[in-house]
Write a protein that holds these residues in place. Structure first.
Motif, PDB file in Angstrom:
ATOM      1  N   LEU A 178       0.933  -1.139  -0.154  1.00  0.00           N
ATOM      2  CA  LEU A 178      -0.127  -0.174   0.255  1.00  0.00           C
ATOM      3  C   LEU A 178       1.277   0.953   0.113  1.00  0.00           C
ATOM      4  O   LEU A 178       1.969   1.287   0.518  1.00  0.00           O
ATOM      5  CB  LEU A 178      -0.854   0.051   1.221  1.00  0.00           C
ATOM      6  N   SER A 179       0.829   1.986  -0.354  1.00  0.00           N
ATOM      7  CA  SER A 179       1.099   3.773  -1.211  1.00  0.00           C
ATOM      8  C   SER A 179       2.743   3.242  -0.937  1.00  0.00           C
ATOM      9  O   SER A 179       2.799   3.499  -2.470  1.00  0.00           O
ATOM     10  CB  SER A 179       0.713   4.265   0.901  1.00  0.00           C
ATOM     11  N   ALA A 180       3.599   3.409  -0.477  1.00  0.00           N
ATOM     12  CA  ALA A 180       4.713   3.598  -0.384  1.00  0.00           C
ATOM     13  C   ALA A 180       5.448   1.978  -0.708  1.00  0.00           C
ATOM     14  O   ALA A 180       6.326   1.652  -1.279  1.00  0.00           O
ATOM     15  CB  ALA A 180       5.774   4.430   0.538  1.00  0.00           C
ATOM     16  N   GLY A 181       4.503   0.997   0.307  1.00  0.00           N
ATOM     17  CA  GLY A 181       4.799  -0.346  -0.435  1.00  0.00           C
ATOM     18  C   GLY A 181       3.990  -1.097  -1.417  1.00  0.00           C
ATOM     19  O   GLY A 181       4.091  -1.608  -2.527  1.00  0.00           O
ATOM     20  N   GLY A 182       3.145  -0.016  -2.377  1.00  0.00           N
ATOM     21  CA  GLY A 182       2.598  -0.192  -3.315  1.00  0.00           C
ATOM     22  C   GLY A 182       3.639  -0.157  -4.160  1.00  0.00           C
ATOM     23  O   GLY A 182       4.147  -0.938  -5.201  1.00  0.00           O
ATOM     24  N   PHE A 183       4.842   1.002  -4.105  1.00  0.00           N
ATOM     25  CA  PHE A 183       5.622   1.135  -4.659  1.00  0.00           C
ATOM     26  C   PHE A 183       6.729   0.122  -4.431  1.00  0.00           C
ATOM     27  O   PHE A 183       7.124  -0.488  -5.934  1.00  0.00           O
ATOM     28  CB  PHE A 183       5.927   2.918  -4.707  1.00  0.00           C
ATOM     29  N   GLY A 184       7.387   0.088  -4.109  1.00  0.00           N
ATOM     30  CA  GLY A 184       7.688  -0.922  -3.385  1.00  0.00           C
ATOM     31  C   GLY A 184       7.503  -2.720  -4.052  1.00  0.00           C
ATOM     32  O   GLY A 184       8.455  -3.475  -4.583  1.00  0.00           O
ATOM     33  N   ALA A 185       6.662  -2.879  -4.134  1.00  0.00           N
ATOM     34  CA  ALA A 185       5.498  -4.213  -4.228  1.00  0.00           C
ATOM     35  C   ALA A 185       6.267  -4.394  -6.134  1.00  0.00           C
ATOM     36  O   ALA A 185       6.582  -5.098  -6.798  1.00  0.00           O
ATOM     37  CB  ALA A 185       4.766  -4.731  -4.416  1.00  0.00           C
ATOM     38  N   VAL A 186       5.412  -3.201  -6.674  1.00  0.00           N
ATOM     39  CA  VAL A 186       5.860  -3.051  -7.966  1.00  0.00           C
ATOM     40  C   VAL A 186       7.042  -2.674  -8.990  1.00  0.00           C
ATOM     41  O   VAL A 186       8.007  -3.725  -9.615  1.00  0.00           O
ATOM     42  CB  VAL A 186       4.979  -1.965  -9.342  1.00  0.00           C
ATOM     43  N   ASN A 187       8.240  -2.362  -7.959  1.00  0.00           N
ATOM     44  CA  ASN A 187       9.357  -1.634  -8.676  1.00  0.00           C
ATOM     45  C   ASN A 187      10.361  -2.876  -8.302  1.00  0.00           C
ATOM     46  O   ASN A 187      11.216  -3.436  -9.091  1.00  0.00           O
ATOM     47  CB  ASN A 187      10.076  -0.542  -7.167  1.00  0.00           C
ATOM     48  N   ILE A 188      10.098  -3.912  -7.261  1.00  0.00           N
ATOM     49  CA  ILE A 188      11.108  -4.905  -7.146  1.00  0.00           C
ATOM     50  C   ILE A 188      10.396  -6.183  -8.270  1.00  0.00           C
ATOM     51  O   ILE A 188      11.882  -6.155  -8.057  1.00  0.00           O
ATOM     52  CB  ILE A 188      10.743  -5.341  -5.076  1.00  0.00           C
ATOM     53  N   SER A 189       9.796  -5.747  -8.191  1.00  0.00           N
ATOM     54  CA  SER A 189       8.894  -7.422  -9.278  1.00  0.00           C
ATOM     55  C   SER A 189       9.446  -6.707 -10.525  1.00  0.00           C
ATOM     56  O   SER A 189       9.825  -7.966 -11.785  1.00  0.00           O
ATOM     57  CB  SER A 189       7.374  -6.916  -9.722  1.00  0.00           C
ATOM     58  N   LEU A 190       9.022  -5.385 -10.697  1.00  0.00           N
ATOM     59  CA  LEU A 190      10.363  -5.582 -12.063  1.00  0.00           C
ATOM     60  C   LEU A 190      11.944  -5.226 -11.864  1.00  0.00           C
ATOM     61  O   LEU A 190      12.929  -5.465 -13.276  1.00  0.00           O
ATOM     62  CB  LEU A 190      10.139  -3.893 -12.686  1.00  0.00           C
TER      63      LEU A 190
END
Length: 316
Positions: free
Chosen positions: A194-206
């Protein structure tokens, strides 16, 4: 979580555009240093004598094992590499002693802690209910603490300030969970935030293709804060890096936002347009009532897991 992200989340895409040319090479360099995920969860989770009897499939939630699926789960707490980790273990885990289970990692916002998912999101009760209703197969849910070097956390990255949270999650947490629990490996491993964690989830997956097979962002941000990532901001901005990922390596992607999230909603709207233009599939997007908070995040989490239940269908 709103105020501290606000100034950072307003990084203009135009300001980062000059770095796009170097983004693909930067992303490739990051990927190159990461070892490929294990092809079989069996190699890291149990002694040789036990592996042969473990079922390598998603556990069923009906018929003869229905009773196991409705058992309530519990939350375990442990520490790994200086990070607190909370783990929801479904009731079926103990009842089905020869079965492996899918895993979903949930990343909190900034600032925040793993406990936010329990006290704010009520995730254990949500998971119990969805599993009992056969909307989702029994899953292990992992809630780690970011614990970056600043009070505002690291946005789950390896940052210019000295954070190594991305490396910790990839190189220590994921293998640690696979070694501690009976898991199904990358084929049934998801990540959400969620929020910055949503950024983290997508960024790490990429940054680490193949490590996760499903990704979800709840009211996330898709441009990296320059004050955290420095010169690597462009290489860590999904808005810019998504196009560099080959279509064959794309995972199912869920993108949600609150209808009254005036501060961060536009970032999700922009990223949705980007991945749609790329022909990203499977892709699930939604706008739900509420601002940047649990009113929206809870609905987004439930809807994303309902969708996940249609993707990870029971097979044993």
């Amino acid at each position: 979580m709103r105020g501290t992200i606000g100034k950072r989340a307003t990084i203009a895409i135009a300001a980062l555009a000059t770095a796009v040319a170097g983004t693909v090479g930067s992303v490739a360099a990051v990927r190159a240093r990461v070892s490929a995920p294990q092809s079989s969860a069996a190699t890291a989770t149990a002694p040789t004598a036990t592996v042969a009897s473990l079922r390598d499939c998603v556990p069923v939630t009906a018929t003869t094992q229905r009773a196991a699926a409705v058992l309530p789960g519990h939350v375990e707490s442990w520490n790994l590499g200086g990070h607190a980790v909370l783990v929801y273990v479904p009731g079926a885990y103990a009842a089905l002693a020869t079965t492996r289970f899918p895993v979903v990692y949930f990343l909190h916002g900034s600032p925040g802690t793993a406990q936010d998912w329990i006290s704010g999101g009520g995730m254990p009760s949500m998971l119990d209910g969805m599993i009992a209703a056969a909307q989702l197969p029994p899953v292990i849910a992992v809630f780690p603490d970011d614990q970056g070097v600043t009070a505002d956390d690291s946005w789950w990255g390896d940052t210019a300030l000295g954070d190594t949270v991305e490396s910790w999650l990839v190189d220590t947490l994921v293998p640690g969970v696979d070694g501690r629990y009976r898991t199904l490996g990358a084929r049934y491993r998801g990540i959400a935030g969620l929020s910055a964690g949503g950024f983290g989830a997508v960024n790490i997956s990429l940054q680490h293709p193949g490590l996760f097979s499903w990704v979800a962002s709840y009211s996330g941000v898709f441009t990296a804060p320059a004050d955290l990532f420095g010169a690597a901001a462009a290489a860590n901005s999904p808005q810019l890096t998504a196009a560099a990922l080959p279509a064959a390596q794309r995972t199912p992607l869920f993108l949600g936002q609150g209808a009254a999230d005036w501060e961060f909603g536009p970032d999700t709207t922009r990223f949705v347009a980007t991945v749609q233009a790329l022909g990203w599939a499977p892709l699930h997007t939604e706008v739900v009532p509420g601002p940047h908070g649990w009113q929206a995040w809870t609905v987004e989490a439930r809807d994303s897991l309902t969708w996940l239940g249609t993707l990870w269908t029971p097979s044993c």
